[in-house]
Design an enzyme around this catalytic site. Sequence first.
Site, PDB file in Angstrom:
ATOM      1  CG  ASP A 234      -1.331  -0.581   8.304  1.00 13.13           C
ATOM      2  OD1 ASP A 234      -1.857   0.427   7.800  1.00 13.13           O
ATOM      3  OD2 ASP A 234      -1.627  -1.736   7.966  1.00 13.13           O
TER       4      ASP A 234
ATOM      5  CG  ASP B  94       2.442  -9.666   3.864  1.00 14.02           C
ATOM      6  OD1 ASP B  94       2.777 -10.569   4.659  1.00 14.02           O
ATOM      7  OD2 ASP B  94       1.276  -9.253   3.775  1.00 14.02           O
TER       8      ASP B  94
ATOM      9  NE  ARG C  26      -2.220  -4.380  -0.724  1.00 16.32           N
ATOM     10  CZ  ARG C  26      -1.619  -3.871   0.344  1.00 16.32           C
ATOM     11  NH1 ARG C  26      -0.587  -4.494   0.871  1.00 16.32           N
ATOM     12  NH2 ARG C  26      -2.046  -2.753   0.878  1.00 16.32           N
TER      13      ARG C  26
ATOM     14  CE  LYS D 178       4.487  -0.086   2.414  1.00 13.16           C
ATOM     15  NZ  LYS D 178       3.534  -0.801   1.561  1.00 13.16           N
ATOM     16  CB  THR D 179       3.217  -0.203   6.525  1.00 11.04           C
ATOM     17  OG1 THR D 179       1.796  -0.269   6.693  1.00 11.04           O
ATOM     18  CG2 THR D 179       3.880  -0.593   7.831  1.00 11.04           C
TER      19      THR D 179
ATOM     20  N   GLY E 105       0.818  -1.217   0.000  1.00 11.61           N
ATOM     21  CA  GLY E 105       0.000   0.000   0.000  1.00 11.61           C
ATOM     22  C   GLY E 105       0.847   1.260   0.000  1.00 11.61           C
TER      23      GLY E 105
END
Length: 554
Positions: free
Chosen positions: A207, A178, A147, A204-205, A83
């Site tokens: 979240d 992931d 992804r 990276k994320t 993402g």
Amino acid sequence: MTKETSALEKARASYAPKLPGILKKGIRNIAVKNGKVAKPPADAAKIKEIFPLTFGSAILKLAKGAGPENLRAINLGVVLSGGQAPGGHNVITGIFDGIKDVHPDSRLYGFKGGPKGIFTEKYIELTADFVNPYRNTGGFDMIGSGRDKIEKPEQLEACKNVCQKLALDALVIIGGDDSNTNAAVLAEYFVKENVRTCVIGVPKTIDGDLKNEVIETSFGYDTASKVYSELIGNICRDSKSAKKYWHFIKLMGRSASHITLECALQTHPNIVIIGEEVKAKNMTLQQIVESIAEVVKKRSEEGKNFGVCLVPEGLIEFIPEVRILISELNKILADHAAYFNTIRTFTDQQEFINQKLSKDSSYVFSSLPAHIQQELLAVRDSHGNLQVSRIETEKLLIEQVSEMLAEWKVEGKFKGKFSPLAHFFGYEGRCAPPSNFDADYTYALGRTAVVLAAFGKTGCIVAVQNLSAPAAKWKAGGVPLTSLMNIEERKGKPTPVIKKALVQLDGAPFKAFAAQREQWTLNDDYVYPGPIQYFGKADVSDVPTKTIVLERAK
Ligand code: FBP
């Protein structure tokens, strides 16, 4: 016709990211030192068996030194994976400037559309003219993302071929848990196959769940949380002004509730649900609904038929009975994928699923509204994850709280009004122009990746530390990817993956929230952070997240 750009874009184009002191020295004055050997806290023996060649490496630290031997032009490949997260473009510009510092003839290739771009050989050479317009911009549109998982033997071989064809010294994989699992797999494979390309991950994320003692945060979390906090603050003020709506706001974060917690600390809403707490307390859906209805009732008794409730996107997977249901569904859908895809009507799908589920899970499944059932049966991503952003948990809670309050009204227990509105903030924040923190952090991540590559370090993820201090005091280095792994069930099978960092209930951010939340319930103690500031005084424009500040204060 030239493309119109906003005033902010024009102003940000010339922003020079602030560098950690060590990176200001330039490659000729940097050494990479080995720290202690890093191993995963759990499942070490199993992970060693799967990653025999890259397991047990040392933590890496950048320090003053003589630079790499035989400094020469290097070739790097880069891929954006998963993402979007604000700052991705600055990792790439950091890499670009870093390789030019190594040698002006160095080259950078961008793989297009995510990991698939590597094994399908879709790449583009990233030149100064190409990358410059993307400096300090949000989004991943420079080369796109995806992804896809790199797992099949033919995919691994295709990755090897393209890295050899481009004579890559390193491949930088910018991604979440992931994607960095992909990086670990590829690093191990390349060592085994004697491919000289190092594989280096970048955390990276939005979240915020790719972190540990060494990786203090993932990039994008800062900007995304600030964008959502601005919007939540505005909604809190609208709620307090109009006094007629209850706003249920679902916030992105596929598993962990870090974004929700940070936004709560920034805005002080009336109700905040933290998935990890729900799990720890073993709360059923019914209990969550009841706890919300209680607050609505209490506020209405004070004449306040309004409020704001934050719901983390990943909540659904933390509710014990739903978690078991999802795990059973994942297995059924993986084992019977071909047949399930031939079932035409939803009624027939329900019947098939109910036959396969355990008695308890079948009861839970049947008790959920049809739209949630359909969302639970929707396709998984290539890593086998349920796409929780598609599950309308905020609406599920609204429906169930409304039903409970209606019953209480009949019983005479609730006399107020309940007019709920549902919101979902996720995509609004993922491509925002990076905050100063993220612009600086990502650029430093890119520059550090190049130093690790120039020293031939593989199977590691970049770690820039001391992030609650001003950028000049940040430290840079790397951590072995295998030390972040554990074994989890994916598509019904035990699989080595990078462990997600969930909200720690004994951690400083949660404790700070828990100490104040009671007060936020009835008082309208809202805080209004307003929009991200890109210019001006550092105490307004450079402040990191409350999460980082609280975590690093220890
Ligand atoms: P990453 O873990 O790849 O960074 O993605 C995080 C995320 O933004 C989650 O918060 C969200 O659930 C998911 O991506 C949405 O995925 P998609 O972009 O495929 O809709």
